[in-house]
Write a protein that holds these residues in place. Structure first.
Motif, PDB file in Angstrom:
ATOM      1  N   SER A  90      11.046  19.017  19.453  1.00 10.93           N
ATOM      2  CA  SER A  90      10.701  18.492  20.077  1.00 10.93           C
ATOM      3  C   SER A  90      11.296  18.724  22.146  1.00 10.93           C
ATOM      4  CB  SER A  90      11.510  16.960  20.484  1.00 10.93           C
ATOM      5  OG  SER A  90      12.692  16.928  20.383  1.00 10.93           O
ATOM      6  N   ARG A  91      12.273  19.768  21.963  1.00  7.14           N
ATOM      7  CA  ARG A  91      12.342  19.972  23.051  1.00  7.14           C
ATOM      8  C   ARG A  91      11.914  21.689  23.379  1.00  7.14           C
ATOM      9  NH1 ARG A  91      18.100  18.059  22.243  1.00  7.14           N
ATOM     10  NH2 ARG A  91      18.209  16.318  22.877  1.00  7.14           N
ATOM     11  N   TYR A  92      10.503  21.727  22.108  1.00  2.00           N
ATOM     12  CA  TYR A  92       9.622  23.340  22.359  1.00  2.00           C
ATOM     13  C   TYR A  92      11.484  24.638  22.523  1.00  2.00           C
ATOM     14  CZ  TYR A  92       5.745  20.301  22.850  1.00  2.00           C
ATOM     15  OH  TYR A  92       5.123  19.380  22.761  1.00  2.00           O
ATOM     16  N   ASN A  93      12.536  24.562  21.982  1.00  5.47           N
ATOM     17  CA  ASN A  93      13.353  25.099  22.405  1.00  5.47           C
ATOM     18  C   ASN A  93      13.891  25.926  21.350  1.00  5.47           C
ATOM     19  OD1 ASN A  93      14.449  23.542  21.701  1.00  5.47           O
ATOM     20  ND2 ASN A  93      16.536  24.988  23.430  1.00  5.47           N
ATOM     21  N   VAL A  94      12.721  25.689  19.683  1.00  3.72           N
ATOM     22  CA  VAL A  94      13.691  26.581  18.715  1.00  3.72           C
ATOM     23  C   VAL A  94      13.182  27.965  18.910  1.00  3.72           C
ATOM     24  CG1 VAL A  94      13.092  26.623  15.548  1.00  3.72           C
ATOM     25  CG2 VAL A  94      13.310  24.576  17.861  1.00  3.72           C
ATOM     26  N   VAL A  95      14.184  28.762  17.905  1.00  2.00           N
ATOM     27  CA  VAL A  95      13.857  30.546  17.669  1.00  2.00           C
ATOM     28  C   VAL A  95      13.643  30.573  16.207  1.00  2.00           C
ATOM     29  CG1 VAL A  95      14.463  32.865  18.044  1.00  2.00           C
ATOM     30  CG2 VAL A  95      15.417  30.656  19.437  1.00  2.00           C
ATOM     31  N   ASN A  96      12.217  30.998  16.071  1.00  2.00           N
ATOM     32  CA  ASN A  96      11.995  31.356  14.251  1.00  2.00           C
ATOM     33  C   ASN A  96      12.968  32.612  14.257  1.00  2.00           C
ATOM     34  OD1 ASN A  96      11.683  31.794  12.049  1.00  2.00           O
ATOM     35  ND2 ASN A  96       9.322  30.757  12.525  1.00  2.00           N
ATOM     36  N   PRO A  97      13.914  32.818  12.925  1.00  2.00           N
ATOM     37  CA  PRO A  97      14.423  33.849  12.965  1.00  2.00           C
ATOM     38  C   PRO A  97      13.446  34.610  12.229  1.00  2.00           C
ATOM     39  CG  PRO A  97      15.463  31.543  12.010  1.00  2.00           C
ATOM     40  CD  PRO A  97      14.345  31.099  12.576  1.00  2.00           C
ATOM     41  N   ASP A  98      12.547  34.539  11.856  1.00  3.92           N
ATOM     42  CA  ASP A  98      11.673  35.420  10.732  1.00  3.92           C
ATOM     43  C   ASP A  98      10.879  36.214  11.802  1.00  3.92           C
ATOM     44  OD1 ASP A  98      12.130  34.286   8.791  1.00  3.92           O
ATOM     45  OD2 ASP A  98      10.287  33.166   8.417  1.00  3.92           O
ATOM     46  N   ASP A  99      10.575  35.087  12.746  1.00  3.75           N
ATOM     47  CA  ASP A  99       9.451  35.921  14.306  1.00  3.75           C
ATOM     48  C   ASP A  99      11.157  37.471  15.051  1.00  3.75           C
ATOM     49  OD1 ASP A  99       7.811  34.627  13.943  1.00  3.75           O
ATOM     50  OD2 ASP A  99       8.605  32.864  15.917  1.00  3.75           O
ATOM     51  N   VAL A 100      12.389  36.954  14.825  1.00  4.68           N
ATOM     52  CA  VAL A 100      13.277  37.563  15.680  1.00  4.68           C
ATOM     53  C   VAL A 100      13.468  39.114  15.267  1.00  4.68           C
ATOM     54  CG1 VAL A 100      15.602  38.032  15.820  1.00  4.68           C
ATOM     55  CG2 VAL A 100      14.573  35.877  16.919  1.00  4.68           C
ATOM     56  N   VAL A 101      13.219  38.573  12.890  1.00  6.86           N
ATOM     57  CA  VAL A 101      12.761  39.645  12.146  1.00  6.86           C
ATOM     58  C   VAL A 101      12.248  40.737  12.376  1.00  6.86           C
ATOM     59  CG1 VAL A 101      13.590  40.410   9.737  1.00  6.86           C
ATOM     60  CG2 VAL A 101      15.218  38.377  10.510  1.00  6.86           C
ATOM     61  N   ARG A 102      11.119  39.791  12.695  1.00  4.34           N
ATOM     62  CA  ARG A 102      10.008  40.762  12.325  1.00  4.34           C
ATOM     63  C   ARG A 102      10.009  41.791  13.275  1.00  4.34           C
ATOM     64  NH1 ARG A 102       7.449  37.303  10.552  1.00  4.34           N
ATOM     65  NH2 ARG A 102       6.957  35.730  11.949  1.00  4.34           N
ATOM     66  N   GLU A 103      10.007  41.089  14.764  1.00  4.53           N
ATOM     67  CA  GLU A 103      10.427  42.246  15.814  1.00  4.53           C
ATOM     68  C   GLU A 103      11.226  43.009  15.908  1.00  4.53           C
ATOM     69  OE1 GLU A 103       9.350  41.884  20.438  1.00  4.53           O
ATOM     70  OE2 GLU A 103       9.325  40.374  19.824  1.00  4.53           O
ATOM     71  N   TYR A 104      12.508  42.494  16.156  1.00  2.54           N
ATOM     72  CA  TYR A 104      13.816  43.039  16.297  1.00  2.54           C
ATOM     73  C   TYR A 104      14.878  43.571  14.313  1.00  2.54           C
ATOM     74  CZ  TYR A 104      13.090  41.230  20.692  1.00  2.54           C
ATOM     75  OH  TYR A 104      12.462  41.452  21.572  1.00  2.54           O
ATOM     76  N   GLY A 105      14.408  43.148  13.746  1.00  2.00           N
ATOM     77  CA  GLY A 105      15.074  43.587  12.486  1.00  2.00           C
ATOM     78  C   GLY A 105      16.177  42.069  11.976  1.00  2.00           C
ATOM     79  N   ALA A 106      16.769  42.551  10.309  1.00  2.00           N
ATOM     80  CA  ALA A 106      17.753  41.498  10.574  1.00  2.00           C
ATOM     81  C   ALA A 106      19.200  41.367  10.862  1.00  2.00           C
ATOM     82  CB  ALA A 106      17.476  41.170   8.794  1.00  2.00           C
ATOM     83  N   ASP A 107      18.938  42.742  11.353  1.00  2.00           N
ATOM     84  CA  ASP A 107      21.134  43.382  11.651  1.00  2.00           C
ATOM     85  C   ASP A 107      20.660  43.209  13.119  1.00  2.00           C
ATOM     86  OD1 ASP A 107      21.997  44.872   9.467  1.00  2.00           O
ATOM     87  OD2 ASP A 107      20.953  46.747   9.328  1.00  2.00           O
ATOM     88  N   SER A 108      19.786  43.182  13.921  1.00  2.00           N
ATOM     89  CA  SER A 108      19.751  43.012  14.575  1.00  2.00           C
ATOM     90  C   SER A 108      20.300  41.353  15.228  1.00  2.00           C
ATOM     91  CB  SER A 108      18.357  42.781  15.699  1.00  2.00           C
ATOM     92  OG  SER A 108      18.233  44.600  16.275  1.00  2.00           O
ATOM     93  N   LEU A 109      19.373  40.451  14.765  1.00  2.00           N
ATOM     94  CA  LEU A 109      19.552  39.000  14.024  1.00  2.00           C
ATOM     95  C   LEU A 109      20.984  38.677  13.997  1.00  2.00           C
ATOM     96  CD1 LEU A 109      18.743  35.990  14.804  1.00  2.00           C
ATOM     97  CD2 LEU A 109      18.102  36.533  11.808  1.00  2.00           C
ATOM     98  N   ARG A 110      21.598  39.263  13.236  1.00  2.00           N
ATOM     99  CA  ARG A 110      23.271  39.144  12.043  1.00  2.00           C
ATOM    100  C   ARG A 110      23.948  39.169  13.786  1.00  2.00           C
ATOM    101  NH1 ARG A 110      21.716  41.369   7.622  1.00  2.00           N
ATOM    102  NH2 ARG A 110      20.481  40.259   6.196  1.00  2.00           N
ATOM    103  N   LEU A 111      23.888  40.542  13.933  1.00  2.00           N
ATOM    104  CA  LEU A 111      24.859  40.874  14.977  1.00  2.00           C
ATOM    105  C   LEU A 111      24.589  39.959  15.966  1.00  2.00           C
ATOM    106  CD1 LEU A 111      26.891  43.182  15.071  1.00  2.00           C
ATOM    107  CD2 LEU A 111      25.620  44.775  16.000  1.00  2.00           C
ATOM    108  N   TYR A 112      23.766  39.757  16.888  1.00  2.00           N
ATOM    109  CA  TYR A 112      23.426  38.708  17.636  1.00  2.00           C
ATOM    110  C   TYR A 112      24.470  37.751  17.605  1.00  2.00           C
ATOM    111  CZ  TYR A 112      21.980  35.516  21.780  1.00  2.00           C
ATOM    112  OH  TYR A 112      22.203  35.056  23.122  1.00  2.00           O
ATOM    113  N   GLU A 113      24.489  37.172  16.846  1.00  2.00           N
ATOM    114  CA  GLU A 113      24.784  35.957  16.419  1.00  2.00           C
ATOM    115  C   GLU A 113      26.799  36.279  16.064  1.00  2.00           C
ATOM    116  OE1 GLU A 113      23.030  34.574  12.594  1.00  2.00           O
ATOM    117  OE2 GLU A 113      21.361  33.014  14.029  1.00  2.00           O
ATOM    118  N   MET A 114      27.046  37.169  15.856  1.00  2.00           N
ATOM    119  CA  MET A 114      28.426  37.226  15.830  1.00  2.00           C
ATOM    120  C   MET A 114      29.231  37.726  17.133  1.00  2.00           C
ATOM    121  SD  MET A 114      29.506  37.045  12.530  1.00  2.00           S
ATOM    122  CE  MET A 114      27.972  36.036  12.984  1.00  2.00           C
TER     123      MET A 114
END
Length: 184
Positions: A90-114
């Motif tokens: 409802s605040r239009y600020n959700v990030v879809n992890p599928d989009d992040v993985v598609r653009e940067y890869g799963a390792d980038s997403l995981r490491l960023y979260e860590m």
């Protein structure tokens, strides 16, 4: 269950539901423990920037632009206020992890979260620039070991290393093991 990890907002109802049914099973003699979870851990919440106009309407990040220190709806002079809030459709600020993985890869997403900080710390702000930075870092690390043609770099040799290197390796393994076991 040895360990339940969940966010505070969802964990309350999950725990009530799980504890209710576990008590039913315990009272019926079908399970041997009084509680369903040995340990509970609540992870912090990831938050993100929101953009609201003077009427209180939220806008997607793709629909706004920064001009100096202020934010505007793209192509207009309508100013929007920005703040950090919990991620919400409802605040239009959700990030879809599928989009992040598609653009940067799963390792980038995981490491960023860590890299966002301790697992239990709340209010960790999501930034696209952070994911991009981690992605660039991983590309540099990859380039240390793999040549452009996909082969291992010639400087990588199959040896055990000297005693000081082995000692440093074991210290690193010990530290990482400790951090994983303590959810750090």
């Amino acid at each position: 269950v040895d360990l339940y990890i969940g966010g505070a907002e969802h964990a309350v109802l999950h725990l009530l539901y799980a504890r209710f049914w576990h008590k039913v099973l315990y009272d019926a003699g079908l399970v041997s423990t009084k509680e369903p979870f040995k340990k509970l851990f609540n992870q912090g919440m990831i938050v993100a920037y929101t953009y609201r106009d003077e009427l209180g309407k939220y806008h997607y990040p793709r629909d706004v632009e920064r001009r100096g220190d202020e934010w505007f709806l793209k192509g207009t002079d309508r100013r929007v206020e920005t703040q950090i809030e919990k991620m919400s459709k409802s605040r239009y600020n959700v990030v879809n992890p599928d989009d992040v993985v598609r653009e940067y890869g799963a390792d980038s997403l995981r490491l960023y979260e860590m890299f966002m900080g301790p697992l239990d710390r709340g209010g960790k702000p999501w930034t696209e620039e952070g994911v991009q930075g981690v992605h660039r870092f991983l590309k540099r690390v990859w380039a240390l070991f793999v040549a452009d043609d996909g082969a291992l770099h010639p400087r990588i040799v199959g040896s055990k290393g000297d005693a000081s290197m082995v000692k440093e390796l074991h210290k690193a393994i010990k530290a990482v093991t400790h951090d994983i076991e303590n959810l750090q």
